[in-house]
Each structure stands twice: as structure tokens, then as C-alpha cells.
Design an enzyme around this catalytic site. Structure first.
Site, PDB file in Angstrom:
ATOM      1  N   LYS A 219       0.820  -1.225   0.000  1.00 26.90           N
ATOM      2  CA  LYS A 219       0.000   0.000   0.000  1.00 26.90           C
ATOM      3  C   LYS A 219       0.848   1.267   0.000  1.00 26.90           C
ATOM      4  CE  LYS A 219      -4.399  -1.793   1.079  1.00 26.90           C
ATOM      5  NZ  LYS A 219      -5.476  -2.045   2.018  1.00 26.90           N
ATOM      6  N   ARG A 253      -3.670 -10.108   4.634  1.00 28.91           N
ATOM      7  CA  ARG A 253      -4.086 -10.129   3.227  1.00 28.91           C
ATOM      8  C   ARG A 253      -2.877  -9.685   2.409  1.00 28.91           C
ATOM      9  NH1 ARG A 253      -6.085  -6.772  -0.696  1.00 28.91           N
ATOM     10  NH2 ARG A 253      -7.753  -7.615  -2.013  1.00 28.91           N
TER      11      ARG A 253
HETATM   12  N1  HH2 Z   1      -7.439  -3.735   0.430  1.00 31.01           N
HETATM   13  C1  HH2 Z   1      -7.719  -3.759  -0.882  1.00 31.01           C
HETATM   14  C2  HH2 Z   1      -8.800  -4.516  -1.360  1.00 31.01           C
HETATM   15  N2  HH2 Z   1      -9.552  -5.254  -0.523  1.00 31.01           N
HETATM   16  N3  HH2 Z   1     -10.011  -6.030   1.651  1.00 31.01           N
HETATM   17  C3  HH2 Z   1      -9.737  -6.036   2.965  1.00 31.01           C
HETATM   18  N4  HH2 Z   1     -10.457  -6.782   3.809  1.00 31.01           N
HETATM   19  N5  HH2 Z   1      -8.702  -5.295   3.484  1.00 31.01           N
HETATM   20  C4  HH2 Z   1      -7.907  -4.528   2.695  1.00 31.01           C
HETATM   21  O1  HH2 Z   1      -6.987  -3.854   3.220  1.00 31.01           O
HETATM   22  C5  HH2 Z   1      -8.178  -4.494   1.290  1.00 31.01           C
HETATM   23  C6  HH2 Z   1      -9.260  -5.271   0.797  1.00 31.01           C
HETATM   24  C7  HH2 Z   1      -6.885  -2.980  -1.834  1.00 31.01           C
HETATM   25  O2  HH2 Z   1      -5.813  -3.744  -2.281  1.00 31.01           O
HETATM   26  P1  HH2 Z   1      -5.765  -4.508  -3.683  1.00 31.01           P
HETATM   27  O3  HH2 Z   1      -6.830  -5.560  -3.767  1.00 31.01           O
HETATM   28  O4  HH2 Z   1      -4.400  -4.974  -3.905  1.00 31.01           O
HETATM   29  O5  HH2 Z   1      -5.982  -3.378  -4.714  1.00 31.01           O
HETATM   30  P2  HH2 Z   1      -7.217  -2.998  -5.632  1.00 31.01           P
HETATM   31  O6  HH2 Z   1      -8.361  -2.645  -4.720  1.00 31.01           O
HETATM   32  O7  HH2 Z   1      -6.705  -1.840  -6.426  1.00 31.01           O
HETATM   33  O8  HH2 Z   1      -7.581  -4.188  -6.491  1.00 31.01           O
END
Ligand code: HH2
Length: 275
Positions: A219, A253
Site C-alpha cells: 500500500k 491479506r
Molecule cells: N485492500 C484492498 C482490497 N480489498 N479487503 C480487505 N479486507 N482489506 C484490505 O486492506 C483491502 C481489501 C486494496 O488492495 P488490492 O486488492 O491490492 O488493490 P485494488 O483494490 O486496487 O484491487
């Protein structure tokens, strides 16, 4: 469904599989069923306890993705699961009941909702009806607005109170408390100082009596802290993840499953030697 949190043996890894064109990191685009299964196999081998599949980016500034588009992006994964059972439990990262329902039909055990049931009033009742588990995340505003000057007097107390309220809403909708995981939502309406305070404050969040999930993987807090770009944030993600686990986080995660699982195994080995 059997215990939908049977996979959760703290500390453990939730691997991320984003079938998106625009994710923070590693968005796979739409996968055909064979590629989807290969990804899941690899993630299971690398040591993930569960795989979180998402078809909507929730990075700061992202626009909402309609259910039809999310389902289209998920179609390869869902088709793969019709042919062969997944090699590890699945979670669906969505705020929309229609998308969650299709994933639950395909065998998902957890609905990971960054709005904690606020975006779609049908989501928590669906989780209850299907005997699934839910991850309730703290977010200020929505992805379009959440990073516009977020302010808190006491971020840990405010996040804890919000999560307590959402836990109550889930129980009110019929989801047993034992099927709920809580997440302070790193980067979801937080400045660097808020993210650090929440990492330090995990024991206060754990007082709510539910497992705490932490998503810090790659992040932007690490750009602010270290000047590192997304491709160069693995060591920082591991250090923050271990700091969270040392304070009581149950699930990390992570995009980098192998590295995260290795770090947790080393940490657990040291803990075991200490007792
Ligand atoms: N962060 C993201 C997406 N989903 N779910 C939970 N429970 N906690 C988190 O911190 C979280 C999440 C964002 O990360 P990522 O999936 O890598 O990115 P994107 O939303 O751009 O697909």
C-alpha cells in the site's frame, strides 16, 4: 455450509487474486478457467490459507464497477470452479450481493466487503442466509473520496466504534458473531499517521473479540514512509504485517503469498521456541 472460518488458524495468509485491469498491484485481467486454476494451485502451494478474489479495484480514486462487469471478469474463475473444486477456500472481495451470491454458489466461504454491508443492504442478509462468513472493513467515505483530507481525533477509538457498530449490524441481519472477521481498512480514508496508529492499536481492535485481518500489502503508506514505489514494497509489507501479527492480528491479506507465509512461519517458530 460447514464452519466458514475453519481455514483461519492465526496467524495465516489471505492471498489476493485480482481479476481486474487496474488494481494497485498484480491485477491479472480476466483469466480463462485454466489460468484461474493454475493461479489458485500456486497460491495454495505457496501457503495461503484462503484466496480473496476481487473484480473491482478499491484503490483511492477508483470508480465503482457494476455487478455485471464484476461477474464478467469473474466468469473464468467461476467456470473453473464448476469443473474442479478450488485447491483452497475462497473469499469474494465485493460490496454487491449479486456478485457475492454468484461466488457463494461457486463455493466461496467468505464475503470480504470493504463497505462492511453499507453499500448494498442485501449483502449481510445474504451472508446470513447462506451460512457464510463476512469480513467487515472500516472505510471513510468511498474509494472516490476516502483520501480527501481524512481526520480523526482518536483513529483507533473511532475505527473500533465503527467496527463495533458494523458487527452489530451483521448480527442484526442474522450473521452469527462467530462468522465475522474485522479489518481496520489500512489506506481506506487514512493518512500515514492513522495507518501507523492502527497497526500499533491492534490490541484495542482485538478487544472486540473477533479475528483482525490486516491488508497492508504494497500500500501507498510505504511510499509516504520510505519513498518506495509499488513494485518495491515487499520488505515493508512483511515488516508491517509481522508488527501487526505480533500485536494480535490473525490474518494478513497479501499479494506476495510465499514471502508472507515464510515470514509467518519464522515468526511462529520463534514464538513456539519461547513458550
Ligand atoms: N485492500 C484492498 C482490497 N480489498 N479487503 C480487505 N479486507 N482489506 C484490505 O486492506 C483491502 C481489501 C486494496 O488492495 P488490492 O486488492 O491490492 O488493490 P485494488 O483494490 O486496487 O484491487
Amino acid at each position: 455450509m460447514d464452519d466458514p472460518l475453519a481455514w483461519l488458524r492465526p496467524p495465516c495468509v489471505m492471498g489476493v487474486l485480482n481479476v481486474t485491469p487496474d488494481s494497485l498491484w498484480g491485477g491479472a485481467g480476466v483469466l480463462d478457467p485454466e489460468d484461474a486454476l493454475a493461479r489458485l494451485d500456486r497460491m495454495a502451494e505457496d501457503g495461503a490459507a484462503i484466496c480473496d478474489v476481487g473484480a473491482e479495484s478499491t484503490r483511492p480514486g477508483a470508480e465503482p464497477v457494476p455487478a455485471g462487469v464484476q461477474l464478467e471478469r469473474l466468469s473464468g474463475v467461476l467456470r473453473a470452479l464448476r469443473v474442479a473444486p478450488a485447491p483452497l477456500p475462497l473469499s469474494i472481495d465485493t460490496s454487491l450481493a449479486a456478485v457475492a451470491e454468484a461466488a457463494l454458489d461457486a463455493g466461496a466461504v467468505l464475503v470480504n466487503d470493504v463497505t462492511a454491508g453499507r453499500a448494498d443492504p442485501r449483502l449481510l442478509p445474504l451472508v446470513a442466509e447462506r451460512g457464510a462468513a463476512v469480513c467487515l472493513v472500516h472505510m471513510r467515505g468511498d474509494p472516490r473520496t476516502m483520501q480527501r483530507d481524512p481526520r480523526y481525533a482518536d483513529v483507533v477509538a473511532e475505527v473500533r466504534d465503527h467496527l463495533a457498530g458494523r458487527l452489530e449490524a451483521a448480527v442484526g441481519a442474522g450473521v452469527p458473531e462467530e462468522r465475522v472477521v474485522l479489518d481496520p481498512g489500512f489506506g481506506f480514508g487514512k493518512r500515514l499517521e492513522h495507518n501507523l496508529a492502527l497497526l500499533a492499536g491492534i490490541p484495542r481492535l482485538a478487544e472486540l473479540g473477533r479475528p483482525v485481518l490486516v491488508g497492508v500489502s504494497r500500500k501507498s503508506m510505504f511510499r509516504l514512509l520510505l519513498g518506495r514505489e509499488v513494485e518495491d514494497r515487499v520488505p515493508a509489507s512483511l515488516a508491517a504485517g509481522l508488527a501487526a501479527v505480533a500485536r494480535g492480528a490473525a490474518v494478513l491479506r497479501a499479494h506476495d503469498v510465499r514471502e508472507t507465509a515464510d515470514a509467518l512461519r519464522v515468526w511462529a517458530a520463534v514464538e513456539a521456541a519461547a513458550t
